[in-house]
Write a protein that holds these residues in place. Sequence first.
Motif, PDB file in Angstrom:
ATOM      1  N   VAL A 165       1.273  -1.510  -0.259  1.00  0.00           N
ATOM      2  CA  VAL A 165      -0.155   0.048   0.083  1.00  0.00           C
ATOM      3  C   VAL A 165       0.654   1.153  -0.031  1.00  0.00           C
ATOM      4  N   ARG A 183      -9.330  -7.926   2.449  1.00  0.00           N
ATOM      5  CA  ARG A 183     -10.588  -6.658   1.874  1.00  0.00           C
ATOM      6  C   ARG A 183      -9.865  -5.559   1.283  1.00  0.00           C
ATOM      7  N   LEU A 184     -10.420  -4.938   0.804  1.00  0.00           N
ATOM      8  CA  LEU A 184      -9.598  -3.036   0.365  1.00  0.00           C
ATOM      9  C   LEU A 184      -9.460  -2.682   1.187  1.00  0.00           C
ATOM     10  N   VAL A 188      -6.062  -0.421   3.990  1.00  0.00           N
ATOM     11  CA  VAL A 188      -6.223   0.682   3.599  1.00  0.00           C
ATOM     12  C   VAL A 188      -5.971   1.651   4.809  1.00  0.00           C
ATOM     13  N   VAL A 203      -8.897   5.275  -5.527  1.00  0.00           N
ATOM     14  CA  VAL A 203      -8.069   4.286  -5.249  1.00  0.00           C
ATOM     15  C   VAL A 203      -6.878   3.117  -6.585  1.00  0.00           C
ATOM     16  N   LEU A 205      -5.815   0.549  -7.721  1.00  0.00           N
ATOM     17  CA  LEU A 205      -5.395  -1.113  -7.325  1.00  0.00           C
ATOM     18  C   LEU A 205      -4.340  -1.557  -8.879  1.00  0.00           C
ATOM     19  N   ARG A 207      -3.084  -5.790 -10.271  1.00  0.00           N
ATOM     20  CA  ARG A 207      -2.143  -7.442 -10.242  1.00  0.00           C
ATOM     21  C   ARG A 207      -2.383  -7.960 -10.831  1.00  0.00           C
ATOM     22  N   LEU A 219     -15.981   2.720  -3.171  1.00  0.00           N
ATOM     23  CA  LEU A 219     -15.398   1.741  -2.152  1.00  0.00           C
ATOM     24  C   LEU A 219     -16.573   1.410  -0.990  1.00  0.00           C
ATOM     25  N   ASN A 226     -15.089  -3.183  -2.842  1.00  0.00           N
ATOM     26  CA  ASN A 226     -14.432  -3.608  -1.569  1.00  0.00           C
ATOM     27  C   ASN A 226     -13.832  -5.056  -1.813  1.00  0.00           C
ATOM     28  N   LEU A 229      -8.879  -9.361  -1.526  1.00  0.00           N
ATOM     29  CA  LEU A 229      -7.306  -9.069  -2.624  1.00  0.00           C
ATOM     30  C   LEU A 229      -6.362 -10.199  -2.528  1.00  0.00           C
ATOM     31  N   ASP A 233      -0.743  -8.192  -4.890  1.00  0.00           N
ATOM     32  CA  ASP A 233      -1.649  -6.765  -5.461  1.00  0.00           C
ATOM     33  C   ASP A 233      -1.115  -5.544  -4.274  1.00  0.00           C
ATOM     34  N   ILE A 235      -2.181  -1.428  -4.364  1.00  0.00           N
ATOM     35  CA  ILE A 235      -2.963  -0.173  -4.084  1.00  0.00           C
ATOM     36  C   ILE A 235      -1.835   0.806  -3.910  1.00  0.00           C
TER      37      ILE A 235
END
Length: 372
Positions: A165, A183-184, A188, A203, A205, A207, A219, A226, A229, A233, A235
């Motif tokens: 992140v 989850r995202l 965060v 945001v 992402l 991947r 989100l 949301n 992950l 990943d 972010i």
Amino acid sequence: MFAPLLALLLAGCAALPGQGPSAISITADEIESGTTEANYATVTLDRNSARSIQSYRPVTFAQRFGEIGSRGRNSVLGVGDGLVIGIWEAAPDGLFSTATGKSVQVPTVIDQSGFIFIPYAGRIHADGLTVEGLRTAIEDKLKGKAIEPQVSVTVQNNASNSVVVVGDVAKPGQYPLSIRGSRLLELVAQAGGAREAVYETVVTLKRGHRSGTARFEDLIDYPENNIPLVSGDNILLSHKPRTYSAFGAVGQTTLVPFKTQTVTLAEALAQVGGLKDFFADAGGVFLFRYEDAALVRLLRPDLASSVSGETFPVVYRLNFREPQAFFTARAMEMRDKDVIYVANHPTAEFGKFLQLIGPLLSNVNTVNAISN
């Protein structure tokens, strides 16, 4: 003398300078009839279309990543994971017994080849196993060597199942995924959350070869976005204040930043001074934006076969000659990079024409007076 001159000026009236296209140019018959020769769709902004826009759920972000779930994968061990192996024996004189107890704690890390080393059990393959699978494998290796061994496996550092992140977060870094699945928004939150206002944060992402971007508030407002992950990943949180532009017959042609989380079309017009007196066509107020293709197909079913891609340009038209339009403008929320355009009234173009030929008419009258 005057007639040929007037005919020439009328022929060039279409070339008069203007602030943009007329209302009829934007909503031409061939566009309204369903063709997409202009590469955009026009939608009359009324009570029904505004209701469809408000009820639409933008989940393109979820559709891009949602089919790849993380549940189950995060419970699998991998290279680099730090473990603590607890071993208990039934007798005080066993291999792992000490003067203070009948157990021992063995810290270890899964090496690059995917193995760990346990005394008297040797090298045990751990990469790709679950915690329970590794625990069973160690017990099987110790049977016949230790006295009724009992084994526990604790993940101390879940390095193989982590995400990164970065960006406008309070604590950027690498964070492990939980065994139950993360989850995202959870990641965060672990990173301290966004440093700027939520409605000004985007945001992104990444991947593998896929990437997607969503407003942070989407989100929260739409839980489908949301997404779960997966390991690897990346972010990125970016501070991107929202703005809209206003052109044409408005009080002030300018770029306007959003000062609050939500701004309606009525508020947006008020912030630029409203419609310009003596110039604006109250029936020609337009909002230009890119919409999700799914929403365009909902608003214009006749264009369903022509709308392709994830987004499609749309021109919304609002007729302020109708009282209901003021309520519709109050309900229609602006979005980042929206463009408002107010067309000139046809009489305004005629006024320009009169200003242009006024001096010429005066000169003609002077010449006629001298001739007489």
